[in-house]
Structures are given as C-alpha cells and as structure tokens.
Design an enzyme around this catalytic site. Structure first.
Site, mmCIF file in Angstrom:
data_model
loop_
_atom_site.group_PDB
_atom_site.id
_atom_site.type_symbol
_atom_site.label_atom_id
_atom_site.label_comp_id
_atom_site.label_asym_id
_atom_site.label_seq_id
_atom_site.Cartn_x
_atom_site.Cartn_y
_atom_site.Cartn_z
ATOM 1 N N PHE A 1 0.858 -1.191 0.000
ATOM 2 C CA PHE A 1 0.000 0.000 0.000
ATOM 3 C C PHE A 1 0.887 1.232 0.000
ATOM 4 O O PHE A 1 1.727 1.404 0.878
ATOM 5 C CB PHE A 1 -0.936 0.036 1.211
ATOM 6 N N ASP B 1 9.126 2.526 1.864
ATOM 7 C CA ASP B 1 7.957 3.291 2.294
ATOM 8 C C ASP B 1 7.791 3.058 3.798
ATOM 9 O O ASP B 1 7.295 2.026 4.225
ATOM 10 C CB ASP B 1 6.722 2.818 1.516
ATOM 11 N N LYS C 1 2.708 9.293 8.469
ATOM 12 C CA LYS C 1 1.778 9.076 9.590
ATOM 13 C C LYS C 1 2.290 9.552 10.955
ATOM 14 O O LYS C 1 1.755 10.500 11.517
ATOM 15 C CB LYS C 1 1.386 7.607 9.643
#
Ligand SMILES: *Cc1c(COP(=O)(O)O)cnc(C)c1O
Length: 427
Positions: A159, A250, A279
């Site tokens: 993702f 990532d 995040k």
C-alpha cells in the site's frame, strides 16, 4: 484593544477547557448528505481525546488502539503538542517556500542526523511523499543512468497511497478498479520472494536497463501486518548495490519508532537509498517527507514543490514530537509494551485456535491473524471490540491490527487485552 487581542482573549476560555466546548447530539444523516461517501464509516462520532483514550459525542469512553491509523505518536492532547501548536501558531504558521523556513531546516537536520539520509523534502501526506520518491527515482534513472522508460518494481499486497501514481504502485487491484488508465512504469512481484524478484529484473533489464527502483514497505501495514524478511531485504540491498537500482522504503506507517526502532529499516539490518515518512512524523498534524542519500538528490529548483509542504506550523510541531520521542524514551516504551501486547495476543490466539492462526508484527504494530477457515472476519472482531470500548482497525479481511499511541502504558495494554477477550467471548 486590537481585534486580534480581543479575539485571543475571547478564545482563552475555550482553549483552557476543551471538555466544555463540545458534546452536542451528532447528526450522521446530515453528515452523509454533505460528505462524499469515500469511507465505510463505523457509526461512531468522536468528540474528544486524552492520552490513549477518546470519547464519542455521547460521552462514551474508548481505548484508542487505532491512533488515527498509526499516526498519533504521543496520543491525544499531549502537553508537548498543545504547547508546540500554541507557540508556533502565535509565532508564524505559514509562509511560502520562496523563503527559508528555519523550522523546516531544523526538522530536516533532526531526521538526517538520525538516519542514513542526507537530504529531506517535506510535503503533506504519505501518498505525496511516495509520489515525490517516485519522481526522484525517475529523474535519477533518466539523468544518472540514461534510462528512457524507467520501471519501478513494487510488491503484491503493498500500500503506497491513493494518488494515481501511488495507487498504481500499490499492488492491490481493488484500489485501482475504475481508475484506469493507470500510470505506466510499474511492475509487481510477491513480497519477500527473492527468486521472482531476480527473474523480474532479469526480464525487464534483458535488452537495456529499465528498472529504476524497487519500492517496498519494511513491514506491509495495510496489506496485513506482514513483516519483511531480513535475509530477503539484505539480498535486495545487494542487488541494488550491484546494479545501480535504487532501494526505496515506504516507512509511512512504520517510521518514527513504531517498530521499536526509529526507522523500520533498522529492524531489517539494511539501509535504503530513499525512504518516505508521514503518519507518525507529526503525531497527527499533516506532514510527509521524502528522505534520501546525497548521491540520489538530483532535484533542482523547479522540479518538485508543495505550497503547504514544510511550513513553519507543521515543522515546528513535528520537531516537538521528534524531540519528545527522544526525551521521553518512547522507543524503549514501544519495545516493552509491544512485547506485552504480543504476549497477550498470542495467549488469546491460543485460547481460540479454531479462529486464530497466531500473531505477527514488530513493536507497536501487531496483527492478530484469523484462520483461513475462521467463522469470524476481522471486521466482526473490530465491531465487537468497539462495543466493549476498544478501537481497532482491520488490515485486510483476515487480520486485526493493533497500532496504539507509542506512549501507551502497560495498564492500557492489559485493559485493551481484557476488552478484546470480552469482545471475542461475546461473539
Ligand atoms: C497510509 C500509508 C500511505 C498513504 O498515506 P496517506 O497519508 O494516506 O496518503 C502510504 N504508504 C503506507 C505504507 C501507508 O501506511
């Protein structure tokens, strides 16, 4: 008295007592009439938070093991964040990157002094960070390696975000449906599978080199809390060293301490050429970052930009979060509470062997994995836990994800485990 002084005085009461400011009945139907239906929302409206707890608009308390999906590093209403937000908004909140922004430089220095990277670029989200990394890798391929049609290899079940390029990079067709034509230049391989990766590179690079980069998560978060294999990543690093292919990690979900290391790549024993953050970096204020080694920094003025990216407000707050992570020894807490959570989940899984295959994860990103033929789904468990006062989030159809604030206490871990057990028993 000036208008701003009067406004500030009138707001003082509000800022001092957040509890008193809210609690009106919530109208979900009015919300749904006005907001696009991009999310399948739970019938729960949150109004207030403190530490690892949140309260809904009816005043009911929940233990928050979602933390804005691995984002609220210091939990809710942390004094460090309140002070940083208040101070920075009073000083300077937004100016253009036409000028030097001291807070941006300080944050870049904090990050580069503690990682394998030498340079940082700031944006506003994880997708935007990955988008920047993809552009950087493509420019590197064009200018440093003479590759005309660069290909980036990514993993199945990965993702990387929802922009067109990052949803294309995401190896999950369900996120791409109806959005074609997708962005060219991506190729997918199974995660943690060295032989297929080697074969893919051999095919793609057979005539002339095409593979610009390999983009992977150190641990697949959305894809099911699936940790990277150390030996696989060591060999991927070796392939990149041998060929000039860039390794992009990532770290949007796992960076900033969540794994029990500051960076997820430390858990794998390797270093990337480029990595991305978002995040947890600002503890819940919107910020993303692309970090890279000096040798990959091929961007020149005009190549890439963001109006909000790296503004004084987000950088000032993110810097305070970074300092707090260090000062409060947050990573030691992640390891301790992560171990306790892992033990508790393993015990629960063992008590219901028909339902659960086991647990996986690192630090404070853990997954409770359902059996392939379990009667329950991850969503069933998440809903039942909510009834017991515990917020959780699925990671795919068969994994329940636990990503509490990194400052969670051992009492809160035990309370979460007992609420989870009550939820499972009730099903
Ligand atoms: C959440 C996430 C993204 C996307 O971040 P946004 O801020 O939602 O754009 C990208 N990569 C990973 C690994 C993520 O977990």
């Amino acid at each position: 008295m000036s208008l701003t002084t009067r406004l500030r005085d009138s707001l003082k009461g509000l800022v001092a007592q957040p509890q008193a400011a809210i609690a009106s009945p919530f109208d979900a139907a009015a919300f749904d009439r006005a907001v696009m239906k991009t999310y399948g929302r739970f019938p729960l409206a949150l109004a207030r938070g403190e530490g690892c707890r949140v309260w809904d608009t009816d005043g009911r308390e929940y233990l928050d093991f979602v933390a804005g999906i691995a984002t609220c590093t210091l939990g809710h209403g942390h004094p460090v964040m309140i002070e940083a937000v208040t101070q920075q908004i009073q000083k300077l909140h937004h100016v253009s990157n036409l000028y030097y922004i001291p807070e941006q430089g300080e944050l870049a220095q904090w990050l580069t002094q503690r990682s394998c990277a030498d340079k940082a670029f700031f944006c506003n989200s994880g997708a935007e960070a990955n988008e920047g990394a993809i552009k950087l890798a493509r420019k590197y391929a064009h200018t440093q390696r003479g590759i005309e049609n660069p290909v980036i290899i990514t993993a199945n079940a990965s993702f990387h975000g929802r922009t067109l390029a990052t949803v294309t990079a995401t190896g999950q067709p369900k996120y791409q449906k109806h959005f074609s034509p997708l962005v060219p230049g991506f190729h997918y391989v199974p995660y943690n599978d060295l032989e297929v990766l080697k074969a893919a590179i051999a095919t793609l690079d057979a005539e002339t080199p095409q593979v610009a980069a390999i983009l992977l998560e150190p641990l697949q978060g959305e894809g099911g809390v699936n940790p990277g294999d150390r030996d696989y990543f060591r060999q991927v690093r070796q392939i990149c060293d041998d060929t000039g292919i860039l390794l992009i990690l990532d770290e949007v979900q796992v960076g900033m301490g969540r794994t029990g290391h500051l960076w997820g790549y430390e858990a794998l024993g390797i270093e990337p050429d480029i990595f991305t953050l978002a995040k947890g970096l600002g503890g819940g204020i919107p910020i993303g970052a692309v970090l890279c080694r000096a040798s990959c920094d091929v961007f020149e003025p005009g190549d890439h930009a963001s109006t909000f990216g790296g503004n004084p407000f987000v950088c000032g707050v993110a810097l305070a979060v970074c300092h707090a992570v260090e000062r409060l020894n947050v990573i030691a807490n992640v390891r301790q509470q992560g171990d306790a959570l892992e033990q508790g989940l393993t015990a629960i899984a063992a008590r219901y062997p028909q339902q659960f295959a086991g647990t996986r994860g690192w630090g404070l990103i853990r997954g409770l994995v359902l059996q392939p033929d379990a009667a329950l789904t991850a969503i069933d468990i998440v809903k039942a836990a909510m009834t017991e006062g515990l917020l959780l989030v699925p990671a795919g159809p068969s994994v329940v994800r636990f990503v509490p604030p990194l400052v969670v206490s051992s009492d809160e871990v035990q309370l979460a485990l007992s609420r989870l057990e009550a939820a499972i028993a009730a099903l």
